[in-house]
Design a protein around this motif. Structure first.
Motif, mmCIF file in Angstrom:
data_model
loop_
_atom_site.group_PDB
_atom_site.id
_atom_site.type_symbol
_atom_site.label_atom_id
_atom_site.label_comp_id
_atom_site.label_asym_id
_atom_site.label_seq_id
_atom_site.Cartn_x
_atom_site.Cartn_y
_atom_site.Cartn_z
ATOM 1 N N THR A 212 72.096 36.864 -25.419
ATOM 2 C CA THR A 212 72.098 37.176 -23.989
ATOM 3 C C THR A 212 71.278 36.177 -23.191
ATOM 4 O O THR A 212 71.593 35.888 -22.031
ATOM 5 C CB THR A 212 71.560 38.603 -23.768
ATOM 6 N N ALA A 321 75.275 31.392 -13.608
ATOM 7 C CA ALA A 321 75.828 32.182 -14.715
ATOM 8 C C ALA A 321 75.390 33.636 -14.614
ATOM 9 O O ALA A 321 74.297 33.948 -14.119
ATOM 10 C CB ALA A 321 75.386 31.602 -16.056
ATOM 11 N N HIS A 323 75.267 36.909 -17.373
ATOM 12 C CA HIS A 323 75.450 37.427 -18.728
ATOM 13 C C HIS A 323 75.403 38.949 -18.655
ATOM 14 O O HIS A 323 74.395 39.523 -18.249
ATOM 15 C CB HIS A 323 74.371 36.891 -19.668
ATOM 16 N N VAL A 366 80.030 36.415 -20.955
ATOM 17 C CA VAL A 366 79.398 35.236 -20.356
ATOM 18 C C VAL A 366 80.276 34.745 -19.211
ATOM 19 O O VAL A 366 81.434 34.357 -19.425
ATOM 20 C CB VAL A 366 79.188 34.121 -21.398
#
Length: 374
Positions: A212, A321, A323, A366
């Motif tokens: 993660t 990003a 996660h 992701v």
């Protein structure tokens, strides 16, 4: 998993619709097939003849079967449950009749046992929550003392009719013993209360934390939503200049802030707030401009619509990003479609076998920021 994703993505515009067949990676297995559960919950059932059972619901029914010695649990969790109920004459109230539709006052209904399997295996490495419908806390303290469990970190939670089948009610209060117990996770030892969430499978949790936090690059500000006591954030703390952990559980956030002070991580800050309210009303605009990465680990119900809407490029212009950790592939697939609409590109989905011998898996999605296509 592939089928769930394909169905959820069916209505996405073709230009941003990912191919579900290429997304799902091989499942990460549990290192242990037994003795992997550091957190155990038991139903306390008593029938109309006074026969008591400490166990779990039989699948698809309200029948409670005896599992006080369940092989999935770490030994310490089973030991605590057995010591609690070795002499049931000491228990100061009846157990709940789970097969009756009538709400029953003044009974014990559930017990949650939490343990730190990396500890020494003593009662100091364990904690409990006694969920009941009206038992005097003084009577509970007396019972724990007579059972030789006065040193156990013990909390109680009052359930009312509105709680339905919830394991705990709105309040979880300290009743006996120390207020926290030490929970070791990877290289960190946290002092937490038993209401703080952590992954039940202690053997696989470090691999999930590692995956993660395996961002492709370092970042400016990490926003850790539904972050609990910071298991992910502390593992990633050297990769970010600023980390905000948001969770509605104030005891978990208190544990996080204590740990940040203990390890000298002043840039890791906990916020005791619901994620919806924080994102809509409490997140400073200047902070939102700095957010480069997000971790989200919601409950089985997934992200609320408000949270999904806020995880958009317009809210976080520097976002690189996201996660997303989920214990429900169904709600993950739903939320993934909305995140893609909000400007994220789903790169991979990795299942983790957190629940050996069951059909449940934990998944890590992701996402990378992508130009938003209207």
């Amino acid at each position: 998993m592939t089928g769930l994703l394909a169905a959820a993505f069916r209505d996405l515009p073709a230009a941003i619709r990912p191919d579900a067949r290429t997304l799902v990676e091989p499942t990460v297995p549990s290192p242990q097939e037994a003795g992997h559960r550091a957190s155990a919950r038991f139903c306390l059932h008593e029938d109309r003849h006074g026969h008591k059972i400490v166990g779990l619901y039989q699948q698809g029914s309200r029948v409670v079967v005896d599992t006080a010695g369940c092989p999935a649990n770490v030994d310490l969790a089973n030991e605590v449950a057995l010591r609690l109920f070795a002499d049931r004459a000491l228990v100061p109230a009846k157990f709940y009749d789970h097969q009756s539709p009538v709400f029953q006052k003044n009974r014990f209904k559930y017990v949650t046992v939490r343990t730190s399997p990396s500890g020494e295996g003593t009662l100091r490495d364990a904690a409990i929550i006694l969920s009941h419908t009206g038992v005097d806390p003084g009577a509970m303290r007396g019972w724990l003392g007579r059972a030789g469990l006065a040193e156990l970190c013990a909390y109680e939670s009052l359930l009312d009719k509105a709680n339905g089948e919830s394991i705990t009610g709105r309040s979880i209060d300290h009743v006996s013993g120390p207020e926290t117990f030490p929970y070791q996770l990877a290289d960190e030892v946290f002092a937490i209360a038993p209401a703080s969430f952590f992954q039940a499978n202690h053997a696989l949790a470090p691999a999930l934390i590692q995956a993660t936090t395996a961002f492709a690059e370092d970042g400016r500000t990490l926003l850790d939503l539904y972050g609990g006591f910071g298991a992910y954030s502390f593992h990633a703390r050297r990769r970010f200049k600023e980390i905000l952990v948001v969770d509605g559980n104030d005891t978990a956030i208190a544990a996080l802030n204590r740990h940040a002070q203990k390890v000298g991580a002043a840039h890791v800050k906990g916020v005791a707030d619901f994620c919806e309210h924080f994102l809509e009303s409490a997140l400073p605009a200047a902070t939102a401009q700095r957010v480069t990465h997000v971790i989200a680990n919601p409950s089985r119900t997934g992200m609320s619509p408000q949270v999904r809407q806020r995880l958009a490029r317009a809210t976080f212009p520097a976002l690189i990003a996201v996660h997303y950790v989920s214990c429900s592939p169904v709600t993950f697939a739903r939320d993934a479609a909305d995140l893609i609409r909000a400007g994220q590109s789903l790169e991979s989905v990795r299942p983790f076998d957190m629940f050996p011998h069951a059909d449940h898996v934990e998944v890590l999605g992701v996402f990378r920021a992508a130009p938003r296509i209207k």
